[in-house]
Design an enzyme around this catalytic site. Structure first.
Site, mmCIF file in Angstrom:
data_model
loop_
_atom_site.group_PDB
_atom_site.id
_atom_site.type_symbol
_atom_site.label_atom_id
_atom_site.label_comp_id
_atom_site.label_asym_id
_atom_site.label_seq_id
_atom_site.Cartn_x
_atom_site.Cartn_y
_atom_site.Cartn_z
ATOM 1 N N ASP A 202 0.829 -1.198 0.000
ATOM 2 C CA ASP A 202 0.000 0.000 0.000
ATOM 3 C C ASP A 202 0.870 1.258 0.000
ATOM 4 O O ASP A 202 1.883 1.329 0.705
ATOM 5 C CB ASP A 202 -0.896 -0.014 1.251
ATOM 6 C CG ASP A 202 -1.877 1.123 1.288
ATOM 7 O OD1 ASP A 202 -2.712 1.208 0.380
ATOM 8 O OD2 ASP A 202 -1.819 1.922 2.246
ATOM 9 N N GLU A 259 1.691 -0.605 -5.071
ATOM 10 C CA GLU A 259 0.715 0.434 -5.384
ATOM 11 C C GLU A 259 1.514 1.730 -5.491
ATOM 12 O O GLU A 259 1.681 2.461 -4.520
ATOM 13 C CB GLU A 259 -0.354 0.559 -4.292
ATOM 14 C CG GLU A 259 -1.427 1.569 -4.688
ATOM 15 C CD GLU A 259 -2.148 2.210 -3.509
ATOM 16 O OE1 GLU A 259 -3.264 2.723 -3.711
ATOM 17 O OE2 GLU A 259 -1.597 2.214 -2.388
#
Length: 536
Positions: A202, A259
């Site tokens: 993330d 990401e």
């Protein structure tokens, strides 16, 4: 042998909204486990689980209090182990979300840091004195308001400020501190020892901040692809080189996908150099308009940028942070055109070389839910911006499995789900679409089966205006993005492998309507492919 992940199809499971086994209206790990056979029958290769760690749920689990513990909301550590075992027995790999940019404000380190201005735990986060009565710089939170919150000293006087690029409940780590790096090495090993096949990282582009934390000067937002002093700093790459050594030390080709919202595809490719991570999400492709010139450009640029570092391209159209592509691609909010384009866009994506990422429910053609009442909203940015932003809840509605009324088999009958489901979703359920050759679900199943036979580099033949076409081996993909039907030489109806909508066959010609994609064999059709034809 080609590593499994280079052409794998990953399916994102958002645990809150996948399947509820406990009857509390929230999805859980036993629910996911019960639906693994569905994912196997769909034809995906791997499952990506969004966070299920212990969390106050200020941002649906992306505020982690304990990186090694399963939140009771989702089950137990035994449930996680059982899910992994069942997935592996079915031939499915499992990657889990890792949230290294920030923790929860209830993380033990941060609670210790708040307890005393002299705590050495403060150095593990980004605490700074302010400028006068204001914050240390002009950075803005992606969830609205300043990216800094001021603390209060034990004697009641105003204290230092701490950085949170997201909500105040999500303080950013200072990755220059050795304890932070060592902690995440330990977290990686914990889950790898448990048997996960890798990680989705993330905010992979946000861990390093520019030295001195200089002013930015302009606002930013969640899907920002421009350079900033807190995104895509060169220091992140040392972190991922360290992680790659850990991943490579484990058997079974463990992987990590970033990401990473890079300002260019060339910058994004830096995350997947041979000694760093394995894949990076292609947000340039996700944000590309429904236009043949733009699409060909981003496809060529993606393949070129990733090939230069020896990495596969990735393709994605939807996830838990963006408007579902069945709605995003709809001109003038026309749901019929949106679904037609979404189906065509999916077949285009799945025909491309590299790895693809699907988001739960897109295989059902689910649209974005835009009419949630304010009291039902859970996205923290909704409250922080006074309702001007924070609309990610619309893509996170619990899945419809069966029946004609909520909760559609997501929860036991009569259960109130954590986000309300629309009353008209009966037509979208898995049960309603299974066996219907015209359904979006069966199109996905057919396409994923045929995709396993696609090989070779991408070659662009000449096409008419408004048409995008490419060939891989003996398979050609043609997408009509124009306003009128186009006619292609397919050599007979038995050569059509799968189509996103109705097509008309006339001898050796096939008429493809607007917003439609067709896959067909240029040479012969082998028997294994013939059994997977979709009649739509």
């Amino acid at each position: 042998m080609t590593p499994w992940w280079r052409d794998a199809v990953f399916y994102q499971v958002y645990p809150h909204s996948f399947a509820d086994s406990g009857g509390d209206g929230v999805g859980d790990l036993p629910g996911v486990r019960s639906r693994l056979p569905y994912l196997r029958s769909l034809g995906v290769d791997a499952v990506w689980l969004s966070p299920f760690y212990l969390s106050p749920q200020a941002d649906c689990g992306y505020d982690v209090e304990d990186y090694r513990a399963v939140d009771p909301l989702f089950g137990t550590a035994a449930d996680a182990r059982a899910l992994l075992a069942d997935a592996h027995d079915l031939g499915l790999r499992v990657i889990v979300d890792l949230v290294p940019n920030h923790s929860s404000s209830r993380h033990p380190w941060f609670r210790e840091a708040l307890a005393s201005p002299d705590s050495d735990h403060r150095a593990r986060y980004l605490f700074r004195p302010g400028r006068g009565d204001g914050p240390p710089n002009d950075w803005r939170s992606l969830f609205g308001g300043p990216a800094w919150t001021r603390t209060t000293n034990p004697d009641g006087t105003p204290g230092d400020w701490y950085l949170h690029l997201f909500s105040p409940d999500q303080p950013d780590f200072d990755w220059t501190h050795p304890a932070v790096a060592e902690e995440f090495r330990s977290v990686l090993r914990h889950w790898l020892d448990l048997g996960v096949d890798g990680f989705r990282v993330d905010v992979a582009h946000g861990l390093a901040k520019a030295p001195g934390l200089p002013d930015h000067g302009v606002p930013t937002h969640l899907l920002d692809l421009t350079a900033t002093p807190f995104w895509d700093q060169d220091g992140v790459h040392d972190i991922y080189r360290d992680w790659r050594r850990i991943l490579d030390a484990y058997p079974g080709e463990r992987v990590a996908v970033a990401e990473a919202w890079g300002p260019t595809l060339t910058r994004t490719a830096r995350y997947v150099r041979p000694d760093e991570l394995h894949q990076a999400f292609n947000f340039h492709y996700l944000t590309c308009p429904w236009d043949p010139v733009a699409l060909r450009g981003v496809i060529d640029d993606s393949l070129s940028a990733m090939s230069a570092v020896g990495a596969p391209a990735t393709w994605v159209l939807s996830n838990h942070d963006v408007v579902r592509h069945a709605t995003r691609l709809a001109p003038d909010a026309d749901p019929r055109t949106g679904l037609r384009r979404a189906r065509a866009a999916t077949l285009l994506m799945l025909a491309l070389p590299g790895s693809a990422y699907l988001y739960q429910g897109e295989e059902l053609g689910l649209p974005e839910v835009r009419d949630l009442p304010p009291h039902a909203r859970r996205d923290p940015a909704f409250a922080r911006t006074g309702g001007r932003d924070g609309f990610r809840d619309g893509c996170r509605i619990p899945l419809p499995w069966r029946g004609t009324r909520p909760p559609y088999g997501f929860s036991p009958p009569g259960t109130r789900t954590w986000l309300p489901q629309p009353p008209h979703w009966g037509e979208y359920t898995v049960a309603a679409q299974t066996g219907d050759p015209a359904s979006t679900l069966e199109m996905y199943r057919a396409a994923l089966a045929v995709r396993k036979t696609l090989h070779g580099d991408l070659v662009w033949p000449a096409t008419a205006s408004g048409v995008l076409a490419f060939q891989r081996g003996t398979t050609r993909c043609t997408v009509n993005l124009g306003d009128l039907p186009c006619t292609i030489e397919t050599g007979g109806v038995d050569r059509v492998l799968v189509a996103s909508g109705p097509v008309h066959h006339d001898g050796h010609r096939t008429s493809v309507p607007p917003d439609t994609t067709i896959w067909w064999r240029v040479g012969g059709v082998d028997a294994s492919s013939r059994t997977n034809l979709a009649s739509v």
